[in-house]
Design a protein around this motif. Sequence first.
Motif, PDB file in Angstrom:
ATOM      1  N   ASN A  29       0.801  -1.220   0.000  1.00 35.30           N
ATOM      2  CA  ASN A  29       0.000   0.000   0.000  1.00 35.30           C
ATOM      3  C   ASN A  29       0.833   1.269   0.000  1.00 35.30           C
ATOM      4  O   ASN A  29       0.482   2.260  -0.643  1.00 35.30           O
ATOM      5  N   ASP A  56     -14.290   6.742   5.282  1.00 33.61           N
ATOM      6  CA  ASP A  56     -13.911   6.316   3.934  1.00 33.61           C
ATOM      7  C   ASP A  56     -12.394   6.192   3.905  1.00 33.61           C
ATOM      8  O   ASP A  56     -11.676   7.029   3.360  1.00 33.61           O
ATOM      9  N   ARG A  58     -10.093   4.284   2.474  1.00 38.57           N
ATOM     10  CA  ARG A  58      -9.324   4.157   1.248  1.00 38.57           C
ATOM     11  C   ARG A  58      -9.194   5.507   0.548  1.00 38.57           C
ATOM     12  O   ARG A  58      -8.098   5.934   0.169  1.00 38.57           O
ATOM     13  N   LYS A  62      -5.761   7.969   0.042  1.00 34.04           N
ATOM     14  CA  LYS A  62      -5.334   8.466  -1.268  1.00 34.04           C
ATOM     15  C   LYS A  62      -5.274   9.989  -1.271  1.00 34.04           C
ATOM     16  O   LYS A  62      -4.341  10.591  -1.804  1.00 34.04           O
ATOM     17  N   SER A 123      -6.300   2.302  -7.309  1.00 35.14           N
ATOM     18  CA  SER A 123      -7.682   2.609  -6.938  1.00 35.14           C
ATOM     19  C   SER A 123      -8.261   1.508  -6.061  1.00 35.14           C
ATOM     20  O   SER A 123      -9.291   1.678  -5.446  1.00 35.14           O
ATOM     21  N   ARG A 124      -7.603   0.386  -6.007  1.00 37.01           N
ATOM     22  CA  ARG A 124      -8.077  -0.736  -5.208  1.00 37.01           C
ATOM     23  C   ARG A 124      -6.992  -1.136  -4.229  1.00 37.01           C
ATOM     24  O   ARG A 124      -6.295  -2.117  -4.392  1.00 37.01           O
ATOM     25  N   LEU A 125      -6.773  -0.312  -3.225  1.00 38.39           N
ATOM     26  CA  LEU A 125      -5.745  -0.594  -2.233  1.00 38.39           C
ATOM     27  C   LEU A 125      -6.178  -1.764  -1.363  1.00 38.39           C
ATOM     28  O   LEU A 125      -7.294  -1.787  -0.851  1.00 38.39           O
ATOM     29  N   GLU A 126      -5.289  -2.706  -1.198  1.00 37.98           N
ATOM     30  CA  GLU A 126      -5.620  -3.876  -0.393  1.00 37.98           C
ATOM     31  C   GLU A 126      -4.477  -4.191   0.548  1.00 37.98           C
ATOM     32  O   GLU A 126      -3.322  -3.891   0.289  1.00 37.98           O
ATOM     33  N   GLN A 168     -13.805  -4.762   3.826  1.00 36.39           N
ATOM     34  CA  GLN A 168     -13.223  -3.803   2.894  1.00 36.39           C
ATOM     35  C   GLN A 168     -14.297  -3.017   2.141  1.00 36.39           C
ATOM     36  O   GLN A 168     -13.968  -2.203   1.262  1.00 36.39           O
ATOM     37  N   ALA A 201     -16.066   2.994  -1.590  1.00 31.96           N
ATOM     38  CA  ALA A 201     -15.512   4.114  -2.354  1.00 31.96           C
ATOM     39  C   ALA A 201     -16.517   4.650  -3.362  1.00 31.96           C
ATOM     40  O   ALA A 201     -16.172   5.494  -4.187  1.00 31.96           O
TER      41      ALA A 201
END
Length: 271
Positions: A29, A56, A58, A62, A123-126, A168, A201
Amino acid sequence: METQDGLLETQFLAAARYLSSRTDLNLGNEIQLELYALFKTATAGPCVSDRPGFFDFRARAKWDAWAAKAGMSKPAAMRAYIALASDRAGWTDDVEIIEPDIRGSTSHSVGGGDEKHMAMAVSRLENPEAEVPDASKTIWDWAREGRIDKVLAMLAELNTSITSTDEQGMTLLHWAADRGHADLMRELLQRTTAVDVVDSAGQTPLHLAVIVEHEDVVKLLLRAGASIAVVDAEGETPWDCASPAMRLLLRPESAAESALNLDIDKDVHIM
């Protein structure tokens, strides 16, 4: 003869294409956020939007990463992005990457709607996915793996809604879209009409499918009536997130053709 600024932009675009094409990279990340922040600064300039809400996580992470680049110029951000791609992801300027030419987009040549496609999967942080014993796996774990049998069995046994979200903020539809599990997506769409359900998101399954360019899943979602106009938490629609190649699929006439082709394929398989 290409100018120095033109050469920098060319290298920046090449590095971005390289990262977008390398789905096998596990950068973590922290690096993904840094790449995201540098990409946004290089293409859109300083962050001027309002900070997302506290829950929010995530989008807030960002935003914080991008805002931390205040004062950095676009050329400086491009150079930092190139250096990071080289140092942490093995990019060199002689790597050949076959990718759609994003200059054909209706957005700015290195920004706008192509940001999510070009900034890798930021855009899809995991979190890194630790190995989970089968006995401890949730229905969302099985969805990530594309295990249709397990997902359908748990849907029936637990009376779980397809639109329920995990920790998530993702539904089963989102995981099927994110991982490109077309067969699982087909089964889920037969059991729900909530094709435009959003995650934490504000993104629909179609957002994710076009970002990671799973063409078969995009076609299935369009056939099920997915909208290209749903706006996520960052103010972007699936169309905004799509590369030029994906936008060809999202055009109304292409969506109709995709639905027809899928019907034909289904008839063939039945026979």
